[in-house]
Design a protein around this motif. Structure first.
Motif, mmCIF file in Angstrom:
data_model
loop_
_atom_site.group_PDB
_atom_site.id
_atom_site.type_symbol
_atom_site.label_atom_id
_atom_site.label_comp_id
_atom_site.label_asym_id
_atom_site.label_seq_id
_atom_site.Cartn_x
_atom_site.Cartn_y
_atom_site.Cartn_z
ATOM 1 N N LYS A 107 -7.307 3.115 7.556
ATOM 2 C CA LYS A 107 -8.072 4.139 6.851
ATOM 3 C C LYS A 107 -8.961 4.901 7.836
ATOM 4 C CE LYS A 107 -10.858 4.465 2.589
ATOM 5 N NZ LYS A 107 -11.688 5.608 3.024
ATOM 6 N N TYR A 108 -9.052 6.206 7.649
ATOM 7 C CA TYR A 108 -9.993 6.981 8.450
ATOM 8 C C TYR A 108 -11.423 6.567 8.108
ATOM 9 C CZ TYR A 108 -6.377 10.259 10.023
ATOM 10 O OH TYR A 108 -5.278 10.823 10.613
ATOM 11 N N MET A 109 -12.334 6.674 9.073
ATOM 12 C CA MET A 109 -13.733 6.329 8.828
ATOM 13 C C MET A 109 -14.285 7.139 7.655
ATOM 14 S SD MET A 109 -14.854 3.945 10.825
ATOM 15 C CE MET A 109 -16.629 4.156 10.708
ATOM 16 N N LYS A 110 -13.913 8.390 7.618
ATOM 17 C CA LYS A 110 -14.304 9.241 6.493
ATOM 18 C C LYS A 110 -13.066 10.008 6.053
ATOM 19 C CE LYS A 110 -19.099 9.938 8.017
ATOM 20 N NZ LYS A 110 -20.124 10.949 8.401
ATOM 21 N N GLY A 111 -12.426 9.503 5.048
ATOM 22 C CA GLY A 111 -11.227 10.226 4.626
ATOM 23 C C GLY A 111 -10.154 9.358 4.028
ATOM 24 N N ALA A 112 -8.907 9.803 4.193
ATOM 25 C CA ALA A 112 -7.779 9.243 3.460
ATOM 26 C C ALA A 112 -7.305 7.924 4.053
ATOM 27 C CB ALA A 112 -6.630 10.248 3.463
ATOM 28 N N THR A 113 -6.572 7.202 3.212
ATOM 29 C CA THR A 113 -5.872 6.000 3.647
ATOM 30 C C THR A 113 -4.506 6.410 4.188
ATOM 31 O OG1 THR A 113 -6.980 4.610 2.028
ATOM 32 C CG2 THR A 113 -4.892 3.800 2.891
ATOM 33 N N LEU A 114 -4.137 5.875 5.353
ATOM 34 C CA LEU A 114 -2.847 6.215 5.965
ATOM 35 C C LEU A 114 -1.741 5.268 5.525
ATOM 36 C CD1 LEU A 114 -3.940 7.066 9.615
ATOM 37 C CD2 LEU A 114 -3.379 8.640 7.766
ATOM 38 N N GLY A 115 -2.097 4.013 5.246
ATOM 39 C CA GLY A 115 -1.084 3.042 4.850
ATOM 40 C C GLY A 115 -1.539 1.632 5.184
ATOM 41 N N HIS A 116 -0.574 0.764 5.442
ATOM 42 C CA HIS A 116 -0.871 -0.643 5.724
ATOM 43 C C HIS A 116 -0.096 -1.117 6.956
ATOM 44 C CE1 HIS A 116 -2.083 -0.224 1.506
ATOM 45 N NE2 HIS A 116 -2.858 -1.270 1.709
ATOM 46 N N ILE A 117 -0.691 -2.032 7.676
ATOM 47 C CA ILE A 117 -0.050 -2.585 8.863
ATOM 48 C C ILE A 117 -0.327 -4.083 8.899
ATOM 49 C CG2 ILE A 117 -1.977 -2.358 10.493
ATOM 50 C CD1 ILE A 117 0.133 -1.083 12.431
ATOM 51 N N GLU A 118 0.557 -4.824 9.522
ATOM 52 C CA GLU A 118 0.404 -6.272 9.499
ATOM 53 C C GLU A 118 -0.822 -6.719 10.295
ATOM 54 O OE1 GLU A 118 4.130 -7.967 10.658
ATOM 55 O OE2 GLU A 118 5.174 -7.211 8.894
ATOM 56 N N GLU A 119 -1.490 -7.718 9.731
ATOM 57 C CA GLU A 119 -2.743 -8.197 10.299
ATOM 58 C C GLU A 119 -2.589 -8.650 11.750
ATOM 59 O OE1 GLU A 119 -5.991 -11.760 9.390
ATOM 60 O OE2 GLU A 119 -4.022 -11.760 8.439
#
Length: 822
Positions: free
Chosen positions: A500-512
């Motif tokens: 996720k951007y610090m201020k803004g949209a979620t881009l997606g998910h990535i493995e921990e």
């Protein structure tokens, strides 16, 4: 005709107004549906399969209400359409709604998937639409609702779309269980499946309809539509300087760009999400003017991003989309004219499925270009082209039998909603293909496990999930109910972190595990852009845009696919054609210089031969075996051979493998000659030797984590409060240790070991491969150099020890050395 079947007349008029003519197979499906039969439709992608099943439902409705079909509203759920993909659900919703709107039938077509708003889901509870499109998981979420039988009281038919994609997976078992419940609620329920590419079509029908289905009332209909297909290989100018192993195919990017330019819209399929990220960046670097007209699509991107890409494809606004299997299935993107497959898809069915994304309409031509990532993939290119042109060698999907974790989850689902009578549900389960062999002893164990926690967990109240009330078994604990409804499903993966951007949209998910390797300030590619990691908090990686020209390419676990058994056979046939010199394939002509090197330094293995190469280097003694049976089979076979040799003499091995063969490396001479005389490839005591050769406990422990999640033994956490992968691993590991010590007959524990054999090591295919080798001529070659067939396997071993940059440099250096010797 019009008096008896007014619906048919209306539909035929609707077709005529559009200058359409129904295919003969579509009329055959209509007649069978209207006659009350169940069945499975097998038809090529883009040949009108949806209309084949949708239209007869409407014909019957008009026949039953000839005077009022334009006036009746709020009719309750008539048709349930199950699909494996959310994107497909959205596409179907639009297609089906368009038909009823144009016919003036006031039906509502809706979907219930994970991306549908909570408001729309609440509205459905008050009034179900006439047509509901959903996924296997969302169907079970419906079954977990109070009063769920009322949702289905008007249900007439169920259609399971892309059945070949669900069959052979635990999601397919979910469908079987859901259908068993619906068939009890509606005795005359009609069930149909749709499949484009599958080898075991008869078995697919049996699994869909259940063990109790009447073959006289069911039918398999194969479309007689000839789907035009063009398959072309993108060949390197000089195969001798083309990579011999690994790589992502970007060496052929200059040859791919003209294909994209010529086509109105192109899908570029990559086999992994990492590869798709690289290709997207490489395309933009090679041709910056493509910015804004190309996009990226894979399963880890935020749903809003994927939805935008899909909409833009529909509208013809994108020149190209780099994607993964996230766009494999039957979404109708009419503007797509061309498909590019980067690297081998490892299976004929998958190749044809992806080819069908172009020309996705009746009469149109599907066009697919194969881009090899290394020289030896030219063999696979030739094999795929032959199979695609002849429509042969489609892979079978073997159904899963008795997955206890899915059954445990299903029983809790029923307990969360209305409760169930054990005798009745046990009878229903016996009608499914998956659980037809479920014994009373196993059933009693499961019921005890759910009511008391079993032998090991009796003292812990949270594992006593079911409580008996007046003969019904229910879940009464509100905390258990809430947790269960949040975790219904069988799709498991390594713990994912939100990007996720610090201020803004979620881009997606990535493995921990990938994020934990990075430090704040590190830059990585994600969602087609370079981002800098700022910090991590609450399972979220906060990032900002970066202008860095170099960044780390993220990788996801489980990205590699293995060669299918059919592809293995085709591959051996192509090598035979190369030996005989009978092939006219341009791919085999192109690879001749490398085949000559292989033959000069060792030999080309014919169909009735197994070649073993023995080579010495500074590392020690190398043995290379070439069964051409795929990575998963080679994983088991290599460990088996290493164990059997070690039983003859004390010796330690390093093991590496790819789809073509495997390597055993030792710091001492390997007595292969002696081992071959002692029936090294025997299939006797196979299971015992495999488990003796591998750390079966650790492999089973890894499988057990997924089983724990599905069965509800561990809870991954609520949205925004997800538990870390380490926490889940520790929890599942604790259960594994407790069951192993105090309850070794635990069915979930046994299932973990069974899955290691049947899925990870593919024991049945390994046994067939060993039997084949026993009938072959085994040739041992002592080679002075690493041959073109051996070289890629050795690189796979180096990949585990070196960073990607160091590996690429070393591989280039080694290949130059070999080319100079050539």
């Amino acid at each position: 005709m019009s008096k008896q079947h007014p619906g048919l007349k209306i539909i035929e008029t609707w077709f005529e107004e559009r200058a359409w003519e129904p295919f003969s197979y579509q009329r055959e499906v209509w007649n069978n549906v209207l006659s009350g039969r169940n069945g499975l439709l097998n038809a090529p992608t883009g040949s009108g399969k949806t209309y084949a099943l949708w239209i007869p439902i409407l014909i019957r409705w008009i026949n039953e209400h000839p005077e009022t079909y334009r006036e009746l509203t709020g009719n309750g759920l008539q048709l349930l359409w199950i699909t494996p993909l959310r994107a497909l659900a959205k596409d179907l919703e639009q297609a089906l709604q368009t038909v009823v709107d144009e016919l003036g039938i006031p039906w509502e077509v809706a979907r219930r998937t994970g991306d549908v708003s909570a408001y729309k889901k609440r509205k459905m509870k008050q009034q179900m639409p006439e047509v509901l499109i959903t996924t296997p998981e969302s169907l079970h979420i419906l079954l977990a609702q109070k009063g769920y039988p009322t949702y289905f009281e008007d249900l007439q038919a169920v259609v399971v779309d892309e059945w070949h994609e669900l069959l052979g997976s635990k999601r397919g078992t979910q469908v079987e269980l859901g259908l068993s419940r619906l068939k009890h609620l509606q005795k005359e329920l009609q069930i149909w499946g749709i499949s484009a590419t599958i080898g075991n079509i008869d078995e697919a029908l049996q699994v869909l309809l259940g063990a109790d289905h009447n073959s006289d009332s069911s039918v398999i209909i194969k479309a007689d539509v000839e789907k035009k297909l063009e398959v072309r290989s993108v060949l390197p100018d000089d195969v001798e300087t083309f990579p011999w192993s690994g790589h992502l195919g970007t060496r052929l990017l200059p040859k791919v760009l003209p294909i994209i330019k010529k086509s109105h819209s192109t899908l570029i399929f990559c086999n992994t999400r990492s590869q798709s990220e690289v290709w997207f960046q490489q395309l933009l670097e090679a041709q910056p003017e493509l910015a804004g007209s190309i996009a990226l699509h894979h399963g880890s991107l935020d749903p809003k991003i994927r939805s935008w890409v899909e909409t833009s494809l529909h509208e013809g606004a994108l020149k190209a989309v780099v994607c993964t299997s996230s766009l494999d299935l039957g979404v109708d993107f009419t503007p797509v004219e061309t498909v590019i497959q980067v690297g081998s898809p490892k299976g004929v069915a998958r190749f044809l499925q992806r080819a069908g994304r172009s020309g996705h309409q009746p009469g149109a031509t599907s066009r697919i270009h194969f881009v090899p990532t290394n020289a030896l993939e030219l063999f696979e290119a030739a094999a795929l082209k032959t199979a695609a042109q002849n429509r042969t060698a489609l892979e079978s999907r073997d159904p899963i039998l008795k997955p206890f974790d899915v059954l445990v989850q299903y029983l809790v689902t029923l307990g969360v909603s209305e409760g169930f009578h054990p005798g009745q549900i046990f009878s229903e389960l016996k009608t499914t293909f998956a659980y037809q062999a479920l014994s009373e002893k196993e059933w009693n164990w499961i019921m005890q496990f759910l009511t008391t926690g079993g032998k090991s967990l009796t003292r812990y109240d949270e594992y006593s999930k079911l409580v008996q009330e007046k003969g019904l078994y229910k879940v009464t604990d509100r905390k258990i109910k809430r947790r269960h409804r949040m975790s219904i499903g069988t799709i498991t993966s390594d713990t994912m972190m939100k990007v996720k951007y610090m201020k803004g949209a979620t881009l997606g998910h990535i493995e921990e595990w990938f994020i934990t390797r990075l430090n704040p300030g590190d830059t990585f590619w994600f969602a087609g852009r370079a981002v800098e990691l700022i910090r991590t908090k609450d399972m979220t990686a906060y990032v900002r845009r970066s202008n860095a020209s170099k960044a780390i390419v993220p990788s996801w676990m489980g990205g590699r696919m293995s060669l299918s058994s059919n592809m293995s056979k085709l591959l051996r046939q192509k090598i035979h054609e190369a030996i005989e010199g009978t092939s006219k394939d341009i791919e085999l002509t192109a690879i001749q210089p490398i085949l000559k090197v292989q033959n000069d330094w060792s030999m080309l293995p014919d169909e009735d031969e197994l070649v073993i190469e023995k080579t010495f280097s500074e590392e020690g003694c190398h043995l290379f075996f070439f069964p051409f049976e795929g990575r998963y089979v080679h994983e088991g076979m290599s460990a088996l051979i290493a164990y059997r040799i070690s039983q003859m003499t004390p010796i330690t091995f390093s093991i590496a493998m790819n789809d073509y063969g495997f390597e055993l490396l030792s710091d001492q001479d390997i007595p292969i000659e002696k081992a071959l005389k002692q029936n090294l490839f025997s299939d006797k005591q196979l299971v015992e030797d495999i488990f003796s050769s591998l750390n079966d406990t650790e492999m089973a422990r890894h499988r057990f984590r997924q089983i724990c999640q599905i069965s509800g033994l561990i809870f991954p956490g609520f949205p925004g409060q997800k538990k870390t992968g380490r926490h889940l691993q520790m929890s599942s590991g604790l259960f594994f240790d407790v069951f192993s010590e105090y309850e070794p007959d635990n069915l979930l524990l046994q299932q973990a070991y069974d899955e290691v054999l049947s899925h990870q090591l593919d024991e049945a295919r390994l046994r067939r491969a060993l039997k084949r080798i026993q009938s072959q001529k085994i040739t041992l070659k002592n080679t002075k150099k690493f041959t073109p067939f051996a070289f890629p396997i050795m690189v796979d071993r180096l990949r585990e020890r070196l960073t990607s940059e160091k590996l690429i440099d070393q591989v280039k250096r080694m290949q130059v050395e070999l080319e100079n010797e050539v």
